[in-house]
Design a protein around this motif. Structure first.
Motif, PDB file in Angstrom:
ATOM      1  N   VAL A 175       0.738  -0.882   0.276  1.00 50.37           N
ATOM      2  CA  VAL A 175      -0.185   0.213  -0.125  1.00 50.37           C
ATOM      3  C   VAL A 175       0.710   1.362   0.376  1.00 50.37           C
ATOM      4  O   VAL A 175       1.979   1.360   0.850  1.00 50.37           O
ATOM      5  N   ARG A 176       0.483   2.399  -0.629  1.00 46.11           N
ATOM      6  CA  ARG A 176       1.407   3.495  -1.661  1.00 46.11           C
ATOM      7  C   ARG A 176      -0.021   4.157  -1.175  1.00 46.11           C
ATOM      8  O   ARG A 176      -0.916   3.893  -1.822  1.00 46.11           O
ATOM      9  N   ALA A 210      -5.969   8.973  -7.312  1.00 49.91           N
ATOM     10  CA  ALA A 210      -4.903   8.411  -6.759  1.00 49.91           C
ATOM     11  C   ALA A 210      -4.950   7.415  -6.952  1.00 49.91           C
ATOM     12  O   ALA A 210      -2.930   6.886  -7.333  1.00 49.91           O
ATOM     13  N   ILE A 211      -5.410   6.318  -7.187  1.00 41.93           N
ATOM     14  CA  ILE A 211      -5.602   4.846  -7.856  1.00 41.93           C
ATOM     15  C   ILE A 211      -4.671   4.591  -9.164  1.00 41.93           C
ATOM     16  O   ILE A 211      -3.898   4.485  -9.766  1.00 41.93           O
ATOM     17  N   GLN A 212      -5.208   5.935  -9.782  1.00 39.72           N
ATOM     18  CA  GLN A 212      -4.489   6.517 -11.678  1.00 39.72           C
ATOM     19  C   GLN A 212      -3.051   6.926 -11.241  1.00 39.72           C
ATOM     20  O   GLN A 212      -2.422   6.696 -12.703  1.00 39.72           O
ATOM     21  N   GLU A 213      -2.599   7.657 -10.285  1.00 37.39           N
ATOM     22  CA  GLU A 213      -1.044   7.725 -10.325  1.00 37.39           C
ATOM     23  C   GLU A 213      -0.528   6.337  -9.469  1.00 37.39           C
ATOM     24  O   GLU A 213       0.595   6.681  -9.783  1.00 37.39           O
ATOM     25  N   GLY A 214      -1.369   4.838  -9.814  1.00 38.25           N
ATOM     26  CA  GLY A 214      -0.148   4.435  -9.242  1.00 38.25           C
ATOM     27  C   GLY A 214      -0.320   3.624  -7.798  1.00 38.25           C
ATOM     28  O   GLY A 214       0.046   2.933  -7.013  1.00 38.25           O
ATOM     29  N   TYR A 215      -1.403   5.009  -6.953  1.00 37.66           N
ATOM     30  CA  TYR A 215      -0.833   4.613  -5.885  1.00 37.66           C
ATOM     31  C   TYR A 215      -2.634   4.212  -5.258  1.00 37.66           C
ATOM     32  O   TYR A 215      -3.450   3.845  -5.364  1.00 37.66           O
ATOM     33  N   PHE A 311       5.251   7.311   0.290  1.00 33.96           N
ATOM     34  CA  PHE A 311       4.392   8.448   0.234  1.00 33.96           C
ATOM     35  C   PHE A 311       4.602   9.011  -0.855  1.00 33.96           C
ATOM     36  O   PHE A 311       5.559   9.130  -1.557  1.00 33.96           O
ATOM     37  N   LYS A 312       3.304   9.703  -2.229  1.00 33.11           N
ATOM     38  CA  LYS A 312       4.375  10.973  -2.564  1.00 33.11           C
ATOM     39  C   LYS A 312       3.651  12.297  -1.733  1.00 33.11           C
ATOM     40  O   LYS A 312       2.118  12.361  -1.631  1.00 33.11           O
TER      41      LYS A 312
END
Length: 353
Positions: A175-176, A210-215, A311-312
């Motif tokens: 999980v990120r 966030a999911i679209q960015e891979g998180y 995290f980002k």
């Protein structure tokens, strides 16, 4: 139970359990044989019904569809090696349920309806509680406004219900997260501390981004400044800096999680220094840069404890170190040992069915 709140039980003719593939469950998709229903009408709660799980009939004008008076709780039942079944801190969930009800101008549910109804329902479907690591029965008490009509006012009728779902682990894989710098989960004076259905609906869009960015999730920050961490997705958040553990304080924006309170107590029991205080994004970034940031994890009923791998925040990215003896793993095991009746319950959290 009083005569007014007598429990009427209508058992299924044939259980679905033999046709259920317990090795391939999707969280929250499979439900047990029975459910509980109780209606609030004319200013009082009616009789409690436990009956076969199935659809409920409502009209298009049902107020829950128009004004969102809907609250819920998340709980679990666990089975130990001898076959006994236990609830975990159910009175805490009942108390929080009523705090949510009060905030949304809904009637509070008496303890004898919530607690005794829950116990009888779990006892009736106890074969659905499977023994094994990570296995549990997820319990979902909820209440909706059920009056028909579209006048903008609190409902005059409500349905309180409990449904149950056999469950494996909630999160799988790493999980990120993205630390929010634009969207917020809740604001001062709002309903952030309540388990209101709308809180979760409002989180879906930012989480999709966030999911679209891979998180996989969003760490929410305060609405006023976006400078302080508040929650991790649908979970409370914990941060380890050095050998100290920090979690955001409970307030009217942050859910007072039952698992959160349990983790705090477990940390104290294990001699871990834990503080409830505001945690700034800048503090996290600086701790990441100087190497003192050791862990970030979320806590909640469905997931128990979920380590965050990275995290980002805006243009800053960071991967958490891999630890052999993390606080997250240590506290999760200690908590599960109590839930599965493998360790002494010195805080009196287990309730045997």
């Amino acid at each position: 139970m009083t005569n007014t709140h007598a429990i009427v039980i209508d058992k299924v003719k044939e259980s679905k359990i033999a046709k259920t593939d317990f090795d391939n469950l999707t969280f929250g998709k499979t439900f047990t044989d029975h459910m509980l229903e109780c209606t609030w009408r004319d200013g009082e709660w009616q009789s409690v019904e436990i009956k076969p799980y199935g659809p409920i009939e409502v009209e298009p004008s049902c107020k829950v569809f128009h004004y969102g008076q809907a609250i819920f709780e998340g709980m679990k039942a666990f089975k130990d090696a001898t076959g006994d079944v236990f609830l975990f801190r159910p009175e805490d969930n009942w108390q929080r349920f009523n705090a949510s009800a009060k905030r949304l101008a809904m009637p509070e549910v008496p303890e004898e309806i919530f607690m005794e109804g829950l116990k009888k329902l779990v006892a009736l479907d106890k074969d659905w509680v499977r023994y094994g690591e990570g296995l549990s029965l997820y319990l979902r008490p909820f209440m909706i406004s059920s009056e028909n009509g579209v006048a903008a006012a609190p409902s005059t009728e409500y349905k309180f219900m409990i449904i149950m779902s056999p469950a494996f682990a909630y999160y799988k894989g790493d999980v990120r997260v993205i630390i929010a710098s634009e969207f917020s989960r809740a604001a001062d004076g709002g309903v952030g501390y309540a388990k209101a259905a709308g809180n979760y609906a409002a989180s879906f869009y930012p989480n999709n981004l966030a999911i679209q960015e891979g998180y996989q999730q969003v760490i929410w920050t305060d609405a006023a400044s976006h400078e302080y961490l508040e929650e991790a997705g649908t979970m409370n958040i914990f941060v380890r800096i050095g050998d100290s553990l920090f979690t955001a304080p409970h307030n009217d924006r942050i859910l007072n999680g039952v698992t959160r309170r349990s983790v705090i107590q477990m940390a104290k029991d294990h001699g871990i220094h834990v503080e409830e205080r505001r945690i700034s994004v800048n503090e996290i970034r600086e701790a990441a840069k100087d190497g003192s940031l050791k862990e970030i994890f979320g806590s909640g009923t469905a997931a128990v404890i979920v380590p965050i791998k990275g995290f980002k925040h805006k243009d800053f990215k960071y991967e958490l170190p891999q630890l052999d003896d993390s606080y997250a793993s240590r506290l999760k095991e200690a908590l599960k040992d109590i839930q599965y009746n493998r360790a002494e319950d010195k805080h009196g959290w287990r309730v045997k069915i």
